[in-house]
Design an enzyme around this catalytic site. Structure first.
Site, PDB file in Angstrom:
ATOM      1  N   HIS A  48       0.818  -1.219   0.000  1.00  0.00           N
ATOM      2  CA  HIS A  48       0.000   0.000   0.000  1.00  0.00           C
ATOM      3  C   HIS A  48       0.850   1.266   0.000  1.00  0.00           C
ATOM      4  O   HIS A  48       0.349   2.342  -0.280  1.00  0.00           O
ATOM      5  CB  HIS A  48      -0.928   0.006   1.220  1.00  0.00           C
TER       6      HIS A  48
ATOM      7  N   ASP B 106       3.414   9.768  -0.538  1.00  0.00           N
ATOM      8  CA  ASP B 106       2.264   8.992  -0.070  1.00  0.00           C
ATOM      9  C   ASP B 106       1.984   7.889  -1.081  1.00  0.00           C
ATOM     10  O   ASP B 106       2.012   8.157  -2.291  1.00  0.00           O
ATOM     11  CB  ASP B 106       1.029   9.917   0.029  1.00  0.00           C
TER      12      ASP B 106
HETATM   13  C1  G6P Z   1      -0.794   3.271   6.227  1.00  0.00           C
HETATM   14  C2  G6P Z   1      -0.386   1.824   5.994  1.00  0.00           C
HETATM   15  C3  G6P Z   1      -1.388   0.871   6.640  1.00  0.00           C
HETATM   16  C4  G6P Z   1      -1.580   1.249   8.094  1.00  0.00           C
HETATM   17  C5  G6P Z   1      -2.029   2.708   8.205  1.00  0.00           C
HETATM   18  C6  G6P Z   1      -2.264   3.183   9.649  1.00  0.00           C
HETATM   19  O1  G6P Z   1      -1.923   3.561   5.477  1.00  0.00           O
HETATM   20  O2  G6P Z   1      -0.235   1.551   4.619  1.00  0.00           O
HETATM   21  O3  G6P Z   1      -0.933  -0.469   6.533  1.00  0.00           O
HETATM   22  O4  G6P Z   1      -2.490   0.396   8.715  1.00  0.00           O
HETATM   23  O5  G6P Z   1      -1.052   3.527   7.601  1.00  0.00           O
HETATM   24  O6  G6P Z   1      -1.139   3.000  10.421  1.00  0.00           O
HETATM   25  P1  G6P Z   1      -1.126   2.067  11.708  1.00  0.00           P
HETATM   26  O7  G6P Z   1       0.313   2.049  12.120  1.00  0.00           O
HETATM   27  O8  G6P Z   1      -2.012   2.742  12.706  1.00  0.00           O
HETATM   28  O9  G6P Z   1      -1.646   0.713  11.313  1.00  0.00           O
END
Ligand code: G6P
Length: 472
Positions: A162, A370
């Site tokens: 992602h 991003d």
């Molecule tokens: C990004 C990453 C996700 C992640 C999100 C939130 O979008 O690609 O995999 O879940 O950030 O971050 P966190 O550390 O709270 O999961």
């Protein structure tokens, strides 16, 4: 152990850890919108989601959600520190985002990363039917495809990243670069957000591992691994329906009134992260206030910054710096009852979020880097009357699709200021045309189209896809 023909593997489970009093679990909107993408498919087929439920200690047993089995993977306090906060979010995250903060390399973090990836691979191997389709998500789990193939060569394995995948000059810093590439190459199909990322990956496969590679295929022993760009999207129709609801429209009107009925509202909505360019944006705004190009009485900026990864040092420092700067700008340019910046760190429910999108004449999404940025896409989807202007960083994956936005280089302070002024002063006819074109694009390229195109490429026998298309 119940077996499934489709298994999604992601660091986080897609459900809220606050289980309702009656024991029921609600679908939570996981970052990246994966839940809405896969929901129709997951409901139609015996499916399992493997992930971490948050917190440390033994993995809680969670109820099924809409017939989808939740397989929890536990993390210890050491795993949390060294895998999630360490290797995932203080090594890979900054490195993959152009090293806008210095990535840290520690051998202990790498050990934890291997250990946790092994645990995810084992949990997945246990719940997958013979020949099942397994879809592994994101940078926390890059070793899982390779580890899983060793345990279960019968599976069809997909991997989707992602976040951005960096150019060789940056990736080559990683002490364990070969192992990471080999881990990803355990998949049959590796999906990226942008074609450039697939290109970077192909170059590295040749440079580091000596494999024959094009931007579409990589030869690994007797297998061919396919790679490609599959830009992730949102549930466009759902956001449009929400934003058009009478209560949301009324809420947007009230919000505007509460903001002092200004001529222009600018909204920024970010996870509190150094990749999001919040400081650069505040600096640009503060200079526009100082020069008088923007006046507090006519224009308000609403900056929502959701706290994130709060135990990681770089995130703590960032929050302090942003809060100091917001305080300085409000002290210098605000008036009693008229702050220059409305700064919020609280979570919003979906309806409130849609009302915020509707009240924003300009949405400023200016990350330094991003993978995609779904907030930009949600804003467009919410502008059901085709008004509003999107100010978007060239360095967000979304810029490749939303090229009708006001595109800016967030490192160029003058360019950022000019872009913001252009968006603020846009003629309604011009911004209407731009918004319409972007909304059309998102209705055609929504999250279901994303899941369908990825899974049809992964599952070339077509059995899962037939089920997906029959559910619309
Ligand atoms: C990004 C990453 C996700 C992640 C999100 C939130 O979008 O690609 O995999 O879940 O950030 O971050 P966190 O550390 O709270 O999961």
């Amino acid at each position: 152990m119940r077996q499934s023909s489709l298994v999604v593997v992601a660091n986080r489970l897609p459900i809220d850890d606050s289980v309702a009093p009656d024991g029921a679990c609600e679908w939570r909107r996981s970052p990246g919108g994966l839940v809405s993408a896969l929901h129709p498919l997951l409901r139609q087929t015996p499916a399992t989601w493997v992930g971490w439920a948050g917190g440390t200690g033994p993995a809680p047993v969670l109820p099924d959600v809409d017939g989808v089995h939740m397989q929890t993977v536990p993390l210890t306090a050491d795993d949390l520190r060294d895998h999630y906060e360490g290797f995932a979010n203080a090594t890979l995250w900054p490195l993959y985002h152009d090293a806008v903060e210095q990535p840290e390399y520690h051998r202990r973090w790498w050990e934890a990363y291997q250990r946790v990836n092994q645990r995810f691979a084992e949990a997945t191997a246990e719940v997958a039917d013979p020949g099942a389709v397994v879809w592994v998500q994101d940078y926390h789990l890059q070793l899982v495809p390779g580890l899983l193939r060793e345990l279960r060569p019968d599976l069809r394995i997909g991997f989707f990243l992602h976040v951005p995948f960096p150019p060789p000059e940056l990736f080559m810093q990683l002490p364990r670069r070969a192992e990471l590439l080999r881990g990803m190459l355990g998949a049959d199909l590796i999906g990226f957000q942008r074609a450039q990322a697939a290109h970077n990956f192909a170059q590295l496969a040749t440079k580091v591992l000596g494999l024959p590679a094009t931007d579409r295929r990589i030869g690994v022993q007797d297998r061919v691994v396919r790679i490609g760009a599959y830009p992730v999207s949102i549930d466009t129709a759902e956001m449009a329906a929400l934003a058009g609801r009478p209560d949301v429209t009324a809420r947007a009107r009230r919000l505007r009134h509460d903001l002092g009925d200004p001529e222009r509202v600018i909204l920024s909505l970010d996870r509190m992260d150094y990749t999001k360019g919040i400081e650069q944006r505040l600096k640009a705004y503060s200079e526009l206030l100082a020069s008088g190009d923007v006046k507090v009485r006519d224009t308000v900026l609403v900056q929502v910054a959701m706290p994130s990864r709060e135990r990681v040092g770089q995130y703590q420092i960032l929050r302090e710096r942003i809060e100091r700067e917001v305080g300085r700008i409000n002290g210098e340019f605000g008036r009693v009852g008229e702050p220059a910046i409305h700064y919020l760190t609280q979570p919003f429910d979906r309806a409130e979020l849609a009302a915020l999108y509707r009240v924003a004449d300009v949405m400023a999404v200016t990350p330094l880097r991003d993978g995609m940025n779904l907030v930009a896409k949600e804003y467009v989807a919410a502008r059901v009357d085709d008004t509003g202007a999107l100010l978007l960083s060239e360095f967000a994956g979304a810029a490749a699709e939303l090229d009708q936005a006001y595109l800016v280089n967030p490192h160029d302070l003058e360019g950022l200021k000019q872009g913001l002024l252009s968006a603020l002063r846009a003629a309604p006819g011009d911004s209407g045309d731009r918004m319409r074109a972007m909304r059309d694009h998102l209705h055609r390229h929504d999250i279901r189209a994303w899941a369908r195109s990825y899974l049809s490429a992964l599952d070339d026998t077509g059995s899962l896809l037939t089920r997906l298309s029959s559910t619309g």
